[in-house]
Scaffold this motif. Structure first.
Motif, mmCIF file in Angstrom:
data_model
loop_
_atom_site.group_PDB
_atom_site.id
_atom_site.type_symbol
_atom_site.label_atom_id
_atom_site.label_comp_id
_atom_site.label_asym_id
_atom_site.label_seq_id
_atom_site.Cartn_x
_atom_site.Cartn_y
_atom_site.Cartn_z
ATOM 1 N N GLU A 18 0.859 -1.190 0.000
ATOM 2 C CA GLU A 18 0.000 0.000 0.000
ATOM 3 C C GLU A 18 0.891 1.234 0.000
ATOM 4 O O GLU A 18 1.945 1.257 0.638
ATOM 5 N N GLY A 19 0.477 2.274 -0.747
ATOM 6 C CA GLY A 19 1.212 3.525 -0.737
ATOM 7 C C GLY A 19 2.056 3.731 -1.982
ATOM 8 O O GLY A 19 1.977 2.980 -2.946
ATOM 9 N N PRO A 70 1.847 -0.049 -5.206
ATOM 10 C CA PRO A 70 1.455 -1.372 -4.721
ATOM 11 C C PRO A 70 1.629 -2.455 -5.784
ATOM 12 O O PRO A 70 1.297 -2.255 -6.947
ATOM 13 N N SER A 71 2.167 -3.579 -5.348
ATOM 14 C CA SER A 71 2.517 -4.775 -6.129
ATOM 15 C C SER A 71 3.907 -4.672 -6.736
ATOM 16 O O SER A 71 4.442 -5.663 -7.241
ATOM 17 N N VAL A 79 4.002 8.800 0.685
ATOM 18 C CA VAL A 79 2.798 8.813 1.519
ATOM 19 C C VAL A 79 2.955 7.667 2.514
ATOM 20 O O VAL A 79 3.833 6.817 2.356
ATOM 21 N N ASP A 80 2.123 7.624 3.547
ATOM 22 C CA ASP A 80 2.161 6.489 4.459
ATOM 23 C C ASP A 80 1.963 5.202 3.654
ATOM 24 O O ASP A 80 1.015 5.103 2.861
ATOM 25 N N SER A 81 2.843 4.245 3.843
ATOM 26 C CA SER A 81 2.853 3.035 3.013
ATOM 27 C C SER A 81 3.031 1.797 3.878
ATOM 28 O O SER A 81 3.428 1.879 5.055
ATOM 29 N N ARG A 82 2.738 0.642 3.282
ATOM 30 C CA ARG A 82 2.997 -0.641 3.934
ATOM 31 C C ARG A 82 3.737 -1.537 2.959
ATOM 32 O O ARG A 82 3.403 -1.598 1.769
#
Length: 235
Positions: A60-61, A82-83, A102-105
């Motif tokens: 994410e992000g 993402p991916s 940005v805030d990411s995971r």
């Protein structure tokens, strides 16, 4: 905390990331080597020139890849979504820094463990090769953009790419977005496109004045006339 194996089964990018090359049981096996980490906006996950200890899937992000010039300036050399896959398997040093826009995971793997797993699973190595070739094609297109295209064509091409890549992450591949938040500010866009911030601002204002786009806020962007934007990009 969600068990890693359970996360793999519910991961929103599992069908588009490099893990999609694996059978479910192998994906869970790889998942046990990894951990989920949040990367806050502005936080650097990997530093250029450091030992390449980690690789990661972006869940994410949006994150930027950057390198330092000889006089200490930052040059953004890529953006990941993402991916996308981060890191250099089978390599010893990180070639660029990776910082969250940005805030990411991300799903992090120790590089040594990932390398061993890839050696034992040729389908994963094959997927990595395909990813590397895709990145090479993207780099060649970017060289054309920077070397041959005008400022208008560069900005229009950039907006179309953002629309496409963000659409892939938000719409499960349903199509490009017509409304989205730009993950980069104007100075960062200028750095990516090899332009000045003044030129980027003028080009965005011109596109807005001609009705091709709208700019509801500093980062928000609406594409009003995609065909004209594609024509301006030279596509």
């Amino acid at each position: 905390m969600v068990a890693q194996a359970e996360h793999c089964e519910t991961c929103v990018v599992r069908n588009r990331s490099i893990c999609s090359a694996l059978a479910p049981e192998d994906r869970q096996m790889l998942g046990r080597e990894g951990r989920i980490q949040t990367v806050r906006k502005g936080q650097t996950l990997v530093w250029e020139g450091e030992d390449a200890l980690l690789v990661a899937n972006v869940i994410e992000g949006v994150l930027k890849l950057s390198t330092s010039t000889s006089d200490g300036r930052e040059q953004i050399v890529g953006v990941v979504y993402p991916s996308d896959f981060i890191g250099r398997p089978f390599g010893e040093r990180s070639q660029h820094s990776v910082t969250a826009l940005v805030d990411s995971r991300v799903c992090l793997f120790p590089r040594a463990a990932f390398d061993r797993f890839a050696h034992e699973h040729p389908e994963l190595e094959h997927r990595l090769l395909n990813r590397a070739l895709d990145e090479l094609d993207r780099a060649r297109r970017w060289m054309l953009l920077l070397g041959r295209k005008s400022a208008t064509e560069r900005v229009a091409s950039f907006l179309l790419e953002m629309s496409q890549r963000l659409g892939e992450t938000h719409c499960n591949g349903a199509g490009p977005l017509d409304s989205f938040e730009l993950p980069l500010d104007r100075q960062q866009i200028a750095d990516v496109l090899g332009l000045t911030i003044e030129t980027v601002s003028r080009q965005l204002s011109s596109l807005r004045a001609s009705g091709v786009i709208d700019l509801p806020s500093r980062r928000a962007l609406d594409i009003k006339d995609r065909k004209r934007l594609m024509a301006l990009a030279g596509d």
